[in-house]
Scaffold this motif. Structure first.
Motif, PDB file in Angstrom:
ATOM      1  N   MET A 135       0.838  -1.190   0.000  1.00 46.58           N
ATOM      2  CA  MET A 135       0.000   0.000   0.000  1.00 46.58           C
ATOM      3  C   MET A 135       0.881   1.250   0.000  1.00 46.58           C
ATOM      4  N   ILE A 136       0.552   2.202  -0.872  1.00 45.58           N
ATOM      5  CA  ILE A 136       1.269   3.471  -0.932  1.00 45.58           C
ATOM      6  C   ILE A 136       0.402   4.545  -0.301  1.00 45.58           C
ATOM      7  N   VAL A 137       0.881   5.155   0.766  1.00 49.57           N
ATOM      8  CA  VAL A 137       0.171   6.237   1.438  1.00 49.57           C
ATOM      9  C   VAL A 137       0.652   7.557   0.859  1.00 49.57           C
ATOM     10  N   HIS A 138      -0.280   8.402   0.475  1.00 47.14           N
ATOM     11  CA  HIS A 138       0.051   9.640  -0.218  1.00 47.14           C
ATOM     12  C   HIS A 138      -0.604  10.808   0.513  1.00 47.14           C
ATOM     13  N   GLY A 139       0.166  11.528   1.313  1.00 48.92           N
ATOM     14  CA  GLY A 139      -0.359  12.671   2.046  1.00 48.92           C
ATOM     15  C   GLY A 139      -0.271  13.953   1.250  1.00 48.92           C
ATOM     16  N   PHE A 140      -1.188  14.893   1.507  1.00 50.07           N
ATOM     17  CA  PHE A 140      -1.288  16.143   0.732  1.00 50.07           C
ATOM     18  C   PHE A 140      -1.398  15.769  -0.747  1.00 50.07           C
ATOM     19  N   ALA A 141      -2.356  14.922  -1.065  1.00 47.67           N
ATOM     20  CA  ALA A 141      -2.279  14.133  -2.282  1.00 47.67           C
ATOM     21  C   ALA A 141      -2.388  14.914  -3.591  1.00 47.67           C
ATOM     22  N   GLY A 142      -3.312  15.855  -3.726  1.00 49.14           N
ATOM     23  CA  GLY A 142      -3.479  16.412  -5.055  1.00 49.14           C
ATOM     24  C   GLY A 142      -3.675  15.288  -6.053  1.00 49.14           C
ATOM     25  N   ILE A 143      -3.086  15.453  -7.254  1.00 52.13           N
ATOM     26  CA  ILE A 143      -3.270  14.385  -8.246  1.00 52.13           C
ATOM     27  C   ILE A 143      -2.012  14.078  -9.057  1.00 52.13           C
ATOM     28  N   GLY A 144      -1.003  14.956  -9.015  1.00 52.09           N
ATOM     29  CA  GLY A 144       0.151  14.792  -9.899  1.00 52.09           C
ATOM     30  C   GLY A 144       0.909  13.493  -9.722  1.00 52.09           C
ATOM     31  N   TRP A 145       1.362  13.213  -8.491  1.00 51.30           N
ATOM     32  CA  TRP A 145       2.073  11.964  -8.244  1.00 51.30           C
ATOM     33  C   TRP A 145       1.191  10.762  -8.610  1.00 51.30           C
ATOM     34  N   THR A 146      -0.095  10.861  -8.287  1.00 49.06           N
ATOM     35  CA  THR A 146      -1.005   9.737  -8.490  1.00 49.06           C
ATOM     36  C   THR A 146      -1.162   9.404  -9.963  1.00 49.06           C
ATOM     37  N   GLU A 147      -1.254  10.417 -10.805  1.00 47.26           N
ATOM     38  CA  GLU A 147      -1.357  10.176 -12.241  1.00 47.26           C
ATOM     39  C   GLU A 147      -0.095   9.494 -12.767  1.00 47.26           C
ATOM     40  N   ALA A 148       1.056   9.907 -12.242  1.00 45.70           N
ATOM     41  CA  ALA A 148       2.313   9.292 -12.674  1.00 45.70           C
ATOM     42  C   ALA A 148       2.364   7.821 -12.245  1.00 45.70           C
ATOM     43  N   LEU A 149       1.912   7.542 -11.027  1.00 45.10           N
ATOM     44  CA  LEU A 149       1.870   6.155 -10.564  1.00 45.10           C
ATOM     45  C   LEU A 149       0.934   5.317 -11.427  1.00 45.10           C
ATOM     46  N   ALA A 150      -0.253   5.858 -11.688  1.00 44.73           N
ATOM     47  CA  ALA A 150      -1.254   5.112 -12.458  1.00 44.73           C
ATOM     48  C   ALA A 150      -0.743   4.775 -13.856  1.00 44.73           C
ATOM     49  N   ALA A 151       0.046   5.687 -14.431  1.00 40.06           N
ATOM     50  CA  ALA A 151       0.599   5.430 -15.760  1.00 40.06           C
ATOM     51  C   ALA A 151       1.554   4.244 -15.753  1.00 40.06           C
ATOM     52  N   ARG A 152       2.024   3.896 -14.566  1.00 40.10           N
ATOM     53  CA  ARG A 152       2.933   2.752 -14.407  1.00 40.10           C
ATOM     54  C   ARG A 152       2.245   1.563 -13.766  1.00 40.10           C
ATOM     55  N   GLY A 153       0.912   1.624 -13.701  1.00 38.94           N
ATOM     56  CA  GLY A 153       0.153   0.508 -13.171  1.00 38.94           C
ATOM     57  C   GLY A 153       0.203   0.378 -11.658  1.00 38.94           C
ATOM     58  N   VAL A 154       0.511   1.467 -10.965  1.00 39.93           N
ATOM     59  CA  VAL A 154       0.625   1.453  -9.511  1.00 39.93           C
ATOM     60  C   VAL A 154      -0.449   2.371  -8.929  1.00 39.93           C
ATOM     61  N   ARG A 155      -1.029   1.994  -7.805  1.00 39.21           N
ATOM     62  CA  ARG A 155      -2.092   2.771  -7.176  1.00 39.21           C
ATOM     63  C   ARG A 155      -1.685   3.241  -5.784  1.00 39.21           C
ATOM     64  N   ASP A 156      -2.194   4.369  -5.382  1.00 38.35           N
ATOM     65  CA  ASP A 156      -1.968   4.875  -4.039  1.00 38.35           C
ATOM     66  C   ASP A 156      -3.295   5.139  -3.351  1.00 38.35           C
ATOM     67  N   ILE A 157      -3.239   5.494  -2.078  1.00 34.59           N
ATOM     68  CA  ILE A 157      -4.396   5.990  -1.339  1.00 34.59           C
ATOM     69  C   ILE A 157      -4.082   7.422  -0.950  1.00 34.59           C
ATOM     70  N   GLY A 158      -4.842   8.348  -1.494  1.00 33.58           N
ATOM     71  CA  GLY A 158      -4.565   9.759  -1.280  1.00 33.58           C
ATOM     72  C   GLY A 158      -5.301  10.325  -0.076  1.00 33.58           C
ATOM     73  N   LEU A 159      -4.576  11.030   0.769  1.00 40.14           N
ATOM     74  CA  LEU A 159      -5.158  11.755   1.897  1.00 40.14           C
ATOM     75  C   LEU A 159      -5.114  13.230   1.539  1.00 40.14           C
ATOM     76  N   GLU A 160      -6.283  13.847   1.427  1.00 36.77           N
ATOM     77  CA  GLU A 160      -6.365  15.208   0.910  1.00 36.77           C
ATOM     78  C   GLU A 160      -7.503  15.955   1.589  1.00 36.77           C
ATOM     79  N   LEU A 161      -7.266  17.206   1.939  1.00 41.76           N
ATOM     80  CA  LEU A 161      -8.272  18.022   2.618  1.00 41.76           C
ATOM     81  C   LEU A 161      -9.140  18.813   1.646  1.00 41.76           C
ATOM     82  N   ASP A 162      -8.528  19.326   0.592  1.00 41.80           N
ATOM     83  CA  ASP A 162      -9.239  20.223  -0.318  1.00 41.80           C
ATOM     84  C   ASP A 162     -10.333  19.492  -1.093  1.00 41.80           C
ATOM     85  N   GLY A 163     -11.531  20.041  -1.063  1.00 42.36           N
ATOM     86  CA  GLY A 163     -12.671  19.393  -1.700  1.00 42.36           C
ATOM     87  C   GLY A 163     -12.540  19.276  -3.206  1.00 42.36           C
TER      88      GLY A 163
END
Length: 268
Positions: free
Chosen positions: A1-29
């Motif tokens: 499991m990859i924990v992603h704090g202050f997640a936004g979306i940039g890192w997550t999109e890069a991970l997804a392009a490589r077939g990897v998923r994270d769990i994003g913790l994010e405050l902003d709606g």
């Protein structure tokens, strides 16, 4: 499991392009909505209050990119004056002592203490690897993290790299930090703009504007409290106007406009 704090979306999109998923913790709606519409696992929460034990023993990697406005070149730069306090909070957390509330209360910028937050998660979870990024002035903080994690047996690397050196058509220097208990780490070698590699991708290459044959300036938010439609700062726009000799820019279809469109910003 990859924990992603202050997640936004940039890192997550890069991970997804490589077939990897994270769990994003994010405050902003709005950021949470963007993540969910892109089918990324998201928990809307205040990262500073979320219990780390929820991920205990299950965390393979961790990503944190704390808010950077207080440390940037623009604005009041109060985060830079808070650096000694941030250093103290990190050192305390690395010893199992949580002084975030007390130190945060005396910070000149309330966001400064967030740069110490990753240490709480790293100390509690000891993930296999860690990635973080911030504006260049935060490199001294990443170097502190490197010293702590090296004592814990991690291989570490930190430095300032520029997105333009990796094929992005904008100049975006960032302080990055890498650490791993699984393998030796090093900052990635540039893929563009150095001897034997392709040249930098220019703004004209990406969106057809004739402003420059260099990568575009860093695209930023501005104009209103929520970002607005000012992807370049005033100084940058003035420089672009001087270079072109006209207050209007024309896209590859010949249409003149003062600001990049949403699609053009996305391309950059």
């Amino acid at each position: 499991m990859i924990v992603h704090g202050f997640a936004g979306i940039g890192w997550t999109e890069a991970l997804a392009a490589r077939g990897v998923r994270d769990i994003g913790l994010e405050l902003d709606g709005a950021a949470c909505m963007t993540r969910r519409l892109a089918s990324h696992a998201t928990i809307q929460c205040d990262v500073t209050r979320y219990p780390t034990w929820m991920f205990k023993g299950r965390t393979t990697g961790g990503i944190w990119s704390p808010p950077c406005p207080g440390f940037g070149k623009s604005g009041k730069k109060l985060g830079l004056r808070d650096l000694p306090r941030v250093h103290q909070a990190i050192e305390d957390l690395a010893r199992g002592k949580d002084t975030r509330a007390a130190i945060g209360a005396v910070c000149l910028d309330e966001r400064s203490i967030l740069t110490a937050e990753p240490m709480r998660w790293i100390y509690d979870l000891m993930p296999g690897w860690v990635c973080m990024e911030q504006v260049p002035s935060v490199l001294v903080v990443w170097q502190q993290y490197a010293g702590v994690l090296a004592r814990w047996g991690y291989s570490t690397a930190s430095g300032v790299i520029n997105a333009a050196d990796y094929g992005l058509p904008q100049s975006r220097p960032r302080a990055v930090f890498l650490a791993s208990r699984l393998q030796e780490v090093a900052l990635p070698a540039p893929t563009h703009g150095v001897l034997g590699k392709p040249g930098h991708v220019s703004m004209a290459d990406a969106i057809g504007w004739g402003y420059t044959q260099r990568p575009a300036p860093t695209v930023t938010g501005g104009g209103t409290a929520t970002g607005g439609a000012e992807p370049f700062g005033n100084g940058t726009r003035q420089a672009m106007n001087r270079h072109i000799g006209t207050p209007l820019w024309r896209d590859r279809t010949g249409v003149a406009h003062l600001r990049p469109t949403i699609a053009e910003c996305a391309a950059l």
